[in-house]
Design a protein around this motif. Structure first.
Motif, PDB file in Angstrom:
ATOM      1  N   GLN A 145       0.846  -1.198   0.000  1.00  0.00           N
ATOM      2  CA  GLN A 145       0.000   0.000   0.000  1.00  0.00           C
ATOM      3  C   GLN A 145       0.880   1.247   0.000  1.00  0.00           C
ATOM      4  OE1 GLN A 145      -2.135   0.791   3.641  1.00  0.00           O
ATOM      5  NE2 GLN A 145      -3.320   2.451   2.717  1.00  0.00           N
ATOM      6  N   ALA A 146       0.696   2.109  -0.983  1.00  0.00           N
ATOM      7  CA  ALA A 146       1.455   3.355  -1.050  1.00  0.00           C
ATOM      8  C   ALA A 146       0.993   4.301   0.057  1.00  0.00           C
ATOM      9  CB  ALA A 146       1.287   4.012  -2.410  1.00  0.00           C
ATOM     10  N   LEU A 147       1.963   4.778   0.856  1.00  0.00           N
ATOM     11  CA  LEU A 147       1.679   5.715   1.940  1.00  0.00           C
ATOM     12  C   LEU A 147       2.135   7.131   1.604  1.00  0.00           C
ATOM     13  CD1 LEU A 147       2.973   3.541   4.929  1.00  0.00           C
ATOM     14  CD2 LEU A 147       0.662   3.607   3.958  1.00  0.00           C
ATOM     15  N   PHE A 148       3.191   7.219   0.816  1.00  0.00           N
ATOM     16  CA  PHE A 148       3.823   8.500   0.496  1.00  0.00           C
ATOM     17  C   PHE A 148       4.445   8.377  -0.882  1.00  0.00           C
ATOM     18  CE2 PHE A 148       7.710  11.081   0.437  1.00  0.00           C
ATOM     19  CZ  PHE A 148       7.250  12.317   0.846  1.00  0.00           C
ATOM     20  N   ARG A 149       4.286   9.405  -1.687  1.00  0.00           N
ATOM     21  CA  ARG A 149       4.874   9.408  -3.029  1.00  0.00           C
ATOM     22  C   ARG A 149       5.532  10.762  -3.252  1.00  0.00           C
ATOM     23  NH1 ARG A 149       0.757   7.581  -5.754  1.00  0.00           N
ATOM     24  NH2 ARG A 149       1.648   5.536  -5.968  1.00  0.00           N
ATOM     25  N   ALA A 150       6.719  10.751  -3.869  1.00  0.00           N
ATOM     26  CA  ALA A 150       7.416  12.009  -4.144  1.00  0.00           C
ATOM     27  C   ALA A 150       8.104  11.948  -5.493  1.00  0.00           C
ATOM     28  CB  ALA A 150       8.443  12.301  -3.058  1.00  0.00           C
ATOM     29  N   GLN A 151       8.096  13.075  -6.176  1.00  0.00           N
ATOM     30  CA  GLN A 151       8.918  13.298  -7.360  1.00  0.00           C
ATOM     31  C   GLN A 151      10.076  14.172  -6.880  1.00  0.00           C
ATOM     32  OE1 GLN A 151       8.425  12.837 -10.966  1.00  0.00           O
ATOM     33  NE2 GLN A 151       6.926  11.272 -10.461  1.00  0.00           N
ATOM     34  N   VAL A 152      11.294  13.717  -7.127  1.00  0.00           N
ATOM     35  CA  VAL A 152      12.481  14.409  -6.630  1.00  0.00           C
ATOM     36  C   VAL A 152      13.402  14.734  -7.791  1.00  0.00           C
ATOM     37  CG1 VAL A 152      14.456  14.259  -5.060  1.00  0.00           C
ATOM     38  CG2 VAL A 152      12.302  13.117  -4.462  1.00  0.00           C
ATOM     39  N   GLU A 153      13.842  15.982  -7.859  1.00  0.00           N
ATOM     40  CA  GLU A 153      14.802  16.392  -8.874  1.00  0.00           C
ATOM     41  C   GLU A 153      16.127  16.680  -8.194  1.00  0.00           C
ATOM     42  OE1 GLU A 153      15.445  20.185 -11.771  1.00  0.00           O
ATOM     43  OE2 GLU A 153      13.448  19.261 -11.780  1.00  0.00           O
TER      44      GLU A 153
END
Length: 130
Positions: free
Chosen positions: A96-104
């Motif tokens: 189960q996804a709890l946190f999602r981030a796009q990081v540059e």
């Protein structure tokens, strides 16, 4: 690439729920692990004057992690260029996804702050990996 994290008491608030800023720590550790698996020695890179800097983070909090949870953090390449890398990182518990981030990320000269070219191992990445 997967990285496992266990939630300890120090990671939580009084209710036993992971404090929001700690997700950023979890994904930072997973990124360091990912870079290491590419064969990049960050200590040697730093000694040559280059370090990685987070330029941008877009984060989405989906559900709460709790004390004693075992979390899996995945890091996947979105795209790479000569001067930056974009990654998607997801913190999951039991799928189960709890946190999602796009990081540059960018590479910089740590003395001057000037942008540098990414190490060859990162510039060579063309296809998303997990």
């Amino acid at each position: 690439m997967g990285f496992r994290v266990t939630v300890y008491y120090e990671d939580t608030d009084m209710g036993g729920i992971v404090y929001h800023a700690n997700y950023l720590k979890y994904i930072e550790r997973a990124r360091s692990h990912w870079v290491r698996t590419l064969g990049i020695d960050q200590v040697a890179l730093r000694d040559e004057g280059t370090v990685f800097a987070v330029r941008r983070v877009e984060a989405e909090f989906l559900a709460s992690a709790r004390l004693d949870d075992v979390l899996d953090v995945t890091t996947a390449l979105v795209d790479a260029s000569g001067v930056r890398v974009r990654l998607e990182q997801v913190v999951q518990r039991g799928g189960q996804a709890l946190f999602r981030a796009q990081v540059e990320l960018v590479a910089i000269d740590w003395r001057s702050g000037a942008v540098r070219r990414m190490p060859a191992a990162l510039r060579a990445l063309k296809e998303p990996r997990d």
